[in-house]
Design an enzyme around this catalytic site. Structure first.
Site, short mmCIF file in Angstrom:
data_model
loop_
_atom_site.label_atom_id
_atom_site.label_comp_id
_atom_site.label_asym_id
_atom_site.label_seq_id
_atom_site.Cartn_x
_atom_site.Cartn_y
_atom_site.Cartn_z
N ASP A 27 54.22 41.03 28.31
CA ASP A 27 53.50 42.26 27.98
C ASP A 27 53.84 43.34 29.00
O ASP A 27 54.15 43.04 30.16
CB ASP A 27 51.99 41.97 27.97
CG ASP A 27 51.20 43.06 27.29
OD1 ASP A 27 51.82 43.90 26.59
OD2 ASP A 27 49.97 43.10 27.46
N HIS A 44 61.39 48.06 26.01
CA HIS A 44 61.78 46.81 25.34
C HIS A 44 63.20 46.41 25.75
O HIS A 44 63.50 45.23 25.92
CB HIS A 44 61.66 46.94 23.83
CG HIS A 44 60.26 47.15 23.34
ND1 HIS A 44 59.20 46.38 23.77
CD2 HIS A 44 59.73 48.06 22.47
CE1 HIS A 44 58.08 46.80 23.18
NE2 HIS A 44 58.39 47.81 22.39
N ASN A 75 52.37 42.65 15.48
CA ASN A 75 53.38 43.64 15.87
C ASN A 75 54.04 44.34 14.66
O ASN A 75 54.60 45.42 14.80
CB ASN A 75 54.48 43.02 16.74
CG ASN A 75 54.05 42.70 18.15
OD1 ASN A 75 54.63 41.86 18.82
ND2 ASN A 75 53.00 43.38 18.64
C1 FPP Z 1 54.90 43.70 24.79
O1 FPP Z 1 55.04 44.96 25.35
C2 FPP Z 1 56.15 43.18 24.32
C3 FPP Z 1 56.48 43.00 23.00
C4 FPP Z 1 55.62 43.40 21.90
C5 FPP Z 1 57.74 42.41 22.59
C6 FPP Z 1 58.49 41.61 23.60
C7 FPP Z 1 59.91 41.89 23.38
C8 FPP Z 1 60.89 41.88 24.31
C9 FPP Z 1 60.65 41.46 25.70
C10 FPP Z 1 62.27 42.31 24.00
C11 FPP Z 1 62.99 41.61 22.89
C12 FPP Z 1 62.86 40.14 22.88
C13 FPP Z 1 63.87 39.26 23.05
C14 FPP Z 1 63.60 37.80 22.91
C15 FPP Z 1 65.23 39.66 23.39
P1 FPP Z 1 54.12 46.13 24.79
O2 FPP Z 1 54.99 47.00 23.96
O3 FPP Z 1 52.93 45.58 24.10
O4 FPP Z 1 53.71 46.84 26.11
P2 FPP Z 1 52.40 47.73 26.36
O5 FPP Z 1 51.23 46.80 26.18
O6 FPP Z 1 52.58 48.18 27.77
O7 FPP Z 1 52.45 48.84 25.36
#
Ligand code: FPP
Length: 247
Positions: A27, A44, A75
């Site tokens: 996260d 990301h 998501n």
């Molecule tokens: C949370 O950050 C993360 C995600 C929803 C997706 C995780 C994806 C990746 C790490 C990249 C792609 C994956 C792979 C396996 C290559 P958020 O957007 O919820 O962050 P925030 O809470 O700060 O808004």
């Protein structure tokens, strides 16, 4: 920290007390980008670099299973541009890491509603899963379009159908039978769950499987997370006494 210092940090770990299965809620990509006045998608992108680094670290340390929460059922409700960017990053990751997974004896596995992923992503996913099927050094398990409640609903439906068809006697349903009907039937429950960026929530991740999992929440945002902090978390885990409800 240079690589020598980092590999000596690996040596501080007790190989006999390593978690077999580490699960991570990655996260904070959005917050990382916001702090830098960047588009969330940049967060990301940096987050997928962290994925590469942590997969490598786990393989080096000798973790047997690594489950990453890469995309939740919730998501899908994000703006279309963000969903598309995440799918593109996932596809790129699968294409670019295929060789590394083969070279390092890593088997790719996936849990979740895989059928909801775009066809081009599914194709590279299935290809990488098939190519790495015989690898037994580590399982990299990606939770994709995954939701713990949806998984439980799927399990209940499967068991209900078997009960209706007299394949299962309802009186003989055990926790083991439930586990066998989850996406993770081939994977042991996580020993350690790490969540980055400070939220004290489970967010619909592995609801059944984390009954006795040790939890570690770090304030570090996922793009800033790295192997040195990962090793410190493993050291913290090695100090814990797991009692599974007993004394
Ligand atoms: C949370 O950050 C993360 C995600 C929803 C997706 C995780 C994806 C990746 C790490 C990249 C792609 C994956 C792979 C396996 C290559 P958020 O957007 O919820 O962050 P925030 O809470 O700060 O808004």
């Amino acid at each position: 920290m240079n690589s020598n210092t980092s590999s000596s940090a690996y040596k501080d770990l007790d190989p006999a007390k390593l978690p077999s299965h580490v699960a991570i809620i990655m996260d904070g990509n959005g917050r990382w980008a916001k702090k830098r006045l960047l588009n969330r998608i940049k967060g990301h992108e940096r987050g997928s670099e962290t994925v590469r680094a942590i997969v490598r670290a786990c393989r080096k340390i000798g973790i047997s299973y690594l489950t990453l929460y890469a995309f939740s059922t919730e998501n899908w409700q994000r703006p279309r541009s963000e969903v598309t960017a995440l799918m593109t990053l996932l596809k790129k990751f699968l294409e670019s890491e295929q060789k590394e997974m083969l070279d390092n004896n890593i088997r790719l596995y996936a849990i979740g509603q895989i059928e909801r992923l775009p066809k081009n992503v599914r194709q590279v996913l299935y290809k990488a899963m098939t190519l790495t099927k015989k690898n037994n050094g580590m399982i990299l398990n990606l939770a994709l379009s995954y939701g713990g409640r949806a998984e439980i609903v799927k399990m209940v439906k499967e068991i209900a159908i078997k009960a209706k068809d007299d394949i299962i006697d309802p009186d003989s349903i055990t926790p083991e039978i439930i586990s066998e009907h989850l996406y993770t039937s081939e994977i042991p429950d996580p020993d350690l769950l790490i969540r980055t960026s400070g939220e004290m929530r489970i967010s619909n991740f592995l609801l059944w499987q984390i009954a006795y999992t040790e939890i570690y929440v770090t304030d570090t945002l996922w793009p800033d997370f790295g192997k040195d902090e990962f090793v410190r978390i493993l050291q913290d885990y090695q100090q814990r006494e797991r009692r599974y409800g007993k004394v």
